[in-house]
Enzyme design. Structure first.
Site, short mmCIF file in Angstrom:
data_model
loop_
_atom_site.label_atom_id
_atom_site.label_comp_id
_atom_site.label_asym_id
_atom_site.label_seq_id
_atom_site.Cartn_x
_atom_site.Cartn_y
_atom_site.Cartn_z
N GLU A 245 0.85 -1.20 0.00
CA GLU A 245 0.00 0.00 0.00
C GLU A 245 0.88 1.25 0.00
O GLU A 245 0.70 2.17 0.78
CB GLU A 245 -0.93 -0.01 1.22
CG GLU A 245 -1.83 -1.23 1.27
CD GLU A 245 -2.70 -1.29 2.53
OE1 GLU A 245 -2.23 -0.85 3.60
OE2 GLU A 245 -3.85 -1.75 2.44
N CYS A 341 -10.78 0.19 7.90
CA CYS A 341 -10.34 1.51 8.35
C CYS A 341 -10.99 2.65 7.59
O CYS A 341 -11.21 3.73 8.15
CB CYS A 341 -8.81 1.61 8.24
SG CYS A 341 -8.16 1.22 6.60
#
Length: 576
Positions: A245, A341
């Protein structure tokens, strides 16, 4: 990391209660807080993973196990909830937890020299310091910033001591995945996990501002320039690679494999706001606006029930389903994620929007974003309010009415967006003298009740190209109007969008459509579509010649609104 999700939900609930008092929501939050506080250990420790799975193992895997990350989010929730309701139940518990963390970590003998594997506690501590004025809270945040990446590297020692696995040993970024491969003041490029980077830069900027550390301030500027001038998508998204990421290298901004996590764009918004507290420069607010209007709200479906984790700039649904390298890209928003998240992060960001719209110091009132609403501040003990009326970002006009309780002098600083070539400014119907500096127009005068500033920000359609070093966008252009980036969707333009080219004359028309996608300005333009029908299906390749084409009318929608209708192709960067 799941304690952080309820924390972000609580923070979002707190901001929502400020805007919209709701007895049922407040009761739900109070009950959740009672459950959280009931789990707190006698010494103040509060992390459910280790409370349930082995308290003796706490602080043994700071690198990966998110204890300090969860503490940071819960601290932010506690501060927001006290602000909203005046209730200190969670804040008192979190201050007790911070006392434990302070007693555990540091450079003195007997303390651990560790720091968060996933930053966020740093900026939470700075927010706590702003609330309490307690020097220990500032010192702890500064310690986490200063200690990170120091030799001997704490995470290397932790891996050896605890026999923890190390996922990133053979990666291009190593411990920079955790933003810990080198001390912060030695970092010149955004590397590793993008959300970790954004959150750390926020805490670093807060510490730099409060301490006046010139070297740290310069590090903030250097990293900012690297991110926004070489590693940011046109939508304000950051973090181009699904592997880790992460950031990769300068100008590496692929469209169809983009990771561009919603939380990373949110983190960029957080950081931009903090850079504005270092120095009021329009470029920071420009990036904040770009990310908010494009790379952040693209993560949420318009009914609020589905979310994107990844925000690509080009989508072919078949490739998402059948190409392993693009399996992280989804052609439609999802109901849930194993790592959840993004949804609560969107909640807390959108419900605290006023924190990004205005700021004030002793002599100036800044309007960073143009959003209908109002604000209050005081100058020299005289209270004043602003009322903003606007149809921005669809309409060009902004009206700002100033209403002080008595005549008072201050500077009203209005951001002049970089995308706007010829802004027009009038005061009480007359031409308005203003000092233009660093992207803001400063109107310095004694303000009286009823004074009205009219700002017009012309929004012609702009056709943008990328830096030639961005290989994926060579020979392509994208379309923008005002702060909004636009895209083509299959629902409006048919499939095979890679065959579409933008007309050379670029004859755009803009139209507000109240019944489309919640009410948006759509664009129409001429285009050219390559016609594959004449191609000999028996041949994969053929001698080069002029392809058969036909004129088409293209329909563009704001990028954030894509994937709210049928599943289909989407394209931001179009062949020129």
């Amino acid at each position: 990391f799941q304690d952080s999700d309820i924390a972000k939900w609580l923070e979002g609930a707190a901001y929502s209660l400020i805007w919209h008092p709701d007895e049922r929501l407040e009761r739900m939050a109070d009950e959740a807080i009672e459950d959280i506080v009931a789990a707190q250990q006698p010494d103040g420790y509060l992390d459910t993973y280790y409370i349930i799975n082995g308290p003796e193992r706490r602080w043994t895997n700071l690198m990966d196990h998110h204890e300090l990350y969860c503490a940071g989010h819960m601290l932010e929730a506690a501060l927001a909830y006290e602000q909203a309701t005046g209730k200190r139940r969670l804040l008192d518990a979190m201050i007790k937890y911070v006392d434990l963390i302070d007693a555990t970590f540091g450079t003195r003998p007997g303390k651990k020299r560790g720091y968060p594997g996933h930053p966020v506690l740093e900026m939470a501590l700075m927010r706590l310091y702003a609330r309490t004025g307690e020097p220990r809270h500032l010192a702890l945040a500064k310690y986490f910033v200063d200690q990170r990446g120091q030799t001997p590297l704490y995470f290397q020692e932790e891996r050896l001591r605890e026999k923890n696995p190390y996922m990133w040993e053979d990666s291009p970024f190593g411990d920079q995945y955790y933003q810990a491969g080198k001390p912060l003041r030695e970092q010149t490029e955004a590397e590793g996990h993008a959300v970790r980077a954004m959150y750390l830069y926020c805490g670093m900027t807060d510490v730099a501002r409060e301490t006046g550390d010139k070297a740290l301030v310069e590090t903030c500027r250097v990293l900012w320039r690297n991110v926004v001038r070489r590693r940011m998508y046109v939508t304000g998204a950051v973090g181009s690679s699904a592997y880790g990421e992460s950031f990769t290298f300068d100008y590496d901004l692929p469209n169809d494999t983009a990771y561009a996590e919603t939380c990373a764009a949110i983190g960029l918004v957080f950081w931009a706001r903090r850079m504005l507290t270092l120095e009021p420069r329009g470029e920071y607010a420009d990036v904040m606006e770009r990310a908010l209007y494009n790379g952040v709200i693209s993560g949420m479906q318009q009914d609020g029930k589905r979310f994107f984790y990844v925000n690509p700039l080009e989508v072919l649904p078949e490739a998402c389903a059948r190409d392993h390298g693009r399996r992280h890209v989804k052609p439609e928003r999802q109901k849930w994620f194993a790592c959840a998240c993004c949804p609560p992060n969107l909640i807390r960001t959108l419900t605290s929007l006023e924190r990004y719209v205005y700021s004030a110091d002793d002599t100036a009132w800044y309007v960073h974003l143009y959003v209908a609403g109002g604000a209050a501040a005081a100058f020299g003990g005289v209270k004043a309010s602003l009322k903003v009326e606007t149809g921005y970002p669809w309409r060009e006009e902004v009206s700002i009415r100033v209403k002080p309780e008595a005549p008072v002098r201050f500077r009203l600083a209005l951001r002049m967006p970089q995308w706007c070539a010829q802004p027009e400014l009038r005061l009480n119907g007359e031409a308005c003298p203003a000092e233009h500096r660093d992207g803001y127009a400063y109107i310095d005068r004694e303000w009286r009740p009823g004074d009205t500033v009219a700002l017009r920000l012309p929004m012609p359609v702009r056709v943008l190209r990328a830096n030639p070093r961005v290989r994926e966008d060579a020979g392509r252009v994208c379309v923008a109007r005002g702060p909004m980036v636009y895209c083509l969707e299959e629902a409006d333009n048919g499939g095979d969008l890679h065959l579409v080219r933008l007309n050379g004359n670029r004859d755009f028309t803009a139209r507000f459509e109240p019944d489309t996608l919640g009410g948006v300005v759509t664009l129409a333009s001429g285009g050219i579509r390559e016609d594959p029908e004449g191609w000999d299906e028996g041949r994969l390749y053929a001698p080069c010649g002029e392809p058969a084409t036909k004129p088409v009318r293209l329909r563009w929608i704001p990028y954030y609104a894509w994937a709210n209708r049928a599943v289909g192709e989407m394209l931001v960067w179009v062949r020129a």
